[in-house]
Design an enzyme around this catalytic site. Structure first.
Site, PDB file in Angstrom:
ATOM      1  N   PRO A   1       0.826  -1.200   0.000  1.00 32.40           N
ATOM      2  CA  PRO A   1       0.000   0.000   0.000  1.00 32.40           C
ATOM      3  C   PRO A   1       0.863   1.253   0.000  1.00 32.40           C
ATOM      4  O   PRO A   1       1.846   1.339   0.736  1.00 32.40           O
ATOM      5  CB  PRO A   1      -0.797  -0.123   1.302  1.00 32.40           C
ATOM      6  N   GLU A   2       0.504   2.219  -0.834  1.00 31.06           N
ATOM      7  CA  GLU A   2       1.251   3.466  -0.883  1.00 31.06           C
ATOM      8  C   GLU A   2       0.535   4.502  -0.014  1.00 31.06           C
ATOM      9  O   GLU A   2      -0.510   4.229   0.594  1.00 31.06           O
ATOM     10  CB  GLU A   2       1.433   3.891  -2.332  1.00 31.06           C
TER      11      GLU A   2
ATOM     12  N   ASN B   1       6.122   1.874  -5.535  1.00 28.60           N
ATOM     13  CA  ASN B   1       6.557   1.519  -6.879  1.00 28.60           C
ATOM     14  C   ASN B   1       5.748   2.203  -7.976  1.00 28.60           C
ATOM     15  O   ASN B   1       6.290   2.624  -8.998  1.00 28.60           O
ATOM     16  CB  ASN B   1       6.492   0.003  -7.050  1.00 28.60           C
TER      17      ASN B   1
ATOM     18  N   LYS C   1       3.624   5.534   4.891  1.00 24.82           N
ATOM     19  CA  LYS C   1       3.029   4.209   4.859  1.00 24.82           C
ATOM     20  C   LYS C   1       2.721   3.658   6.247  1.00 24.82           C
ATOM     21  O   LYS C   1       2.405   2.483   6.388  1.00 24.82           O
ATOM     22  CB  LYS C   1       3.971   3.244   4.117  1.00 24.82           C
TER      23      LYS C   1
ATOM     24  N   ARG D   1      12.900  -3.982  -6.592  1.00 17.83           N
ATOM     25  CA  ARG D   1      11.564  -3.617  -7.056  1.00 17.83           C
ATOM     26  C   ARG D   1      11.616  -3.319  -8.551  1.00 17.83           C
ATOM     27  O   ARG D   1      12.656  -2.915  -9.075  1.00 17.83           O
ATOM     28  CB  ARG D   1      11.044  -2.371  -6.309  1.00 17.83           C
TER      29      ARG D   1
ATOM     30  N   ARG E   1      12.098   9.901  11.907  1.00 18.25           N
ATOM     31  CA  ARG E   1      12.955   9.184  10.958  1.00 18.25           C
ATOM     32  C   ARG E   1      12.356   9.136   9.548  1.00 18.25           C
ATOM     33  O   ARG E   1      13.036   8.752   8.592  1.00 18.25           O
ATOM     34  CB  ARG E   1      13.205   7.758  11.454  1.00 18.25           C
TER      35      ARG E   1
END
Length: 333
Positions: A2-3, A230, A52, A323, A187
């Protein structure tokens, strides 16, 4: 995986259905029993999505951190109060619905090819009687079992009097203190929907412009920018006509800024529609078709060997950090 748009949609679902309500928590699978026992009986107080990852807070400054990873998904059931800007034809949220939406059934498009749900002032309440996948939709009868039966490997079940959310297959599901949660967020790279987008732009530009790493890898680095996966990586680079192999520090500053601003645009579209729509300038009919079918929605993603929609050159695919990277060797030379 999931983006970013999917995680923001999930967070909005939790905001409407869980925040401000007492939650019963359990771990049917048995892998989060201790954490579930800490959460059970507490009130959900806040939800945040950053890239994410989603963070759900409870009484006494306890945070639940969830990273869905490649296989994770949330399934919602019961009486679901749906944010009108994220309405969906199914109950599953997590693994992106790449099959598309049956527009004629859910009536989300108006004559202009726009998402008319954004103009509906009141939220909609939908009854769902079973775990719903990307292939199933339906309405419950009043005699449906409650709570719904557990199906499959449910890491965490969150339950209010009206709504059930089942978490399956996450990469991370853990409790954090406020300091730990803040450190996790620190982060992460900037997210256009978190904080000031202008500040996020400056942080993104400064980071990219000092890196020797190829821009195609930087866009996938969650410490550089949050939420891009991706699909969005390939599409953003094509829309900028940017070679993915160019070191970040060699990408012109104006291109880096445009990549960020385009991410702002595409993320907003994704949150609104639930689809990674990356093509502009479509006619209403073409837009409807694209919303219903992934093959008509993207410039280069998943189009290896097919002609570029702009120049006709065959789209290539290669491995980049394990990827698949899709790009046009002519338009993005």
């Amino acid at each position: 995986m999931p983006e970013g748009h999917s995680v923001h949609r999930i967070a909005r679902q939790f905001d409407r259905n869980f925040v401000g309500r007492e939650v019963e928590a359990s771990s049917p699978q048995g892998r989060f029993v201790e954490g579930a026992s800490v959460l059970s009986g507490r009130v959900a107080t806040e939800v945040q999505a950053v890239g994410k990852q989603m963070f759900l807070s409870f009484d006494d400054d306890i945070w639940l951190r969830v990273h869905l990873g490649i296989y994770g998904a949330w399934d919602f059931a019961g009486s679901i109060l749906v944010d009108p800007t994220i309405a969906s034809a199914n109950g599953r949220m997590g693994q992106t619905n790449q099959r598309g939406t049956d527009l004629d059934d859910v009536r989300v498009m108006d004559a202009a090819g726009e998402n008319s749900l954004t103009s509906i002032g009141a939220p909609r309440r939908t009854r769902v009687h079973v775990r719903m996948s990307e292939q199933t939709t339906g309405l419950a009868d009043e005699g449906a079992d409650w709570p719904p039966p557990v199906v499959g490997q449910v890491r965490l079940r969150l339950l209010t009097e009206l709504t059930c959310a089942d978490l399956r297959g996450p990469t991370a599901c853990e409790l954090q203190t406020p300091d730990e949660m803040a450190a996790t967020v620190a982060r992460l790279g900037p997210d256009p929907l978190v904080g000031d987008p202008a500040e996020g732009e400056e942080r993104f530009v400064q980071t990219v412009r000092r890196k020797p790493t190829p821009i195609g890898l930087l866009l996938m680095d969650q410490s550089v920018v949050s939420g891009i996966g991706n699909v969005y990586r390939a599409e953003l680079l094509f829309r900028a006509r940017q070679n993915p192999h160019t070191p970040g520090r060699e990408v012109p500053g104006e291109i880096v800024r445009e990549l960020w601003r385009d991410w702002v645009r595409l993320l907003s579209i994704g949150v609104e529609t639930g689809q990674m729509m990356t093509m502009d300038g479509l006619s209403p009919d073409a837009y409807r078709k694209a919303m219903a079918h992934r093959d008509d929605r993207h410039w280069v993603y998943h189009r290896a060997g097919l002609p570029c929609r702009v120049c006709g050159t065959a789209i290539v695919v290669e491995e980049a950090a394990a990827r698949k990277l899709y790009w046009c060797p002519n338009c993005q030379a």
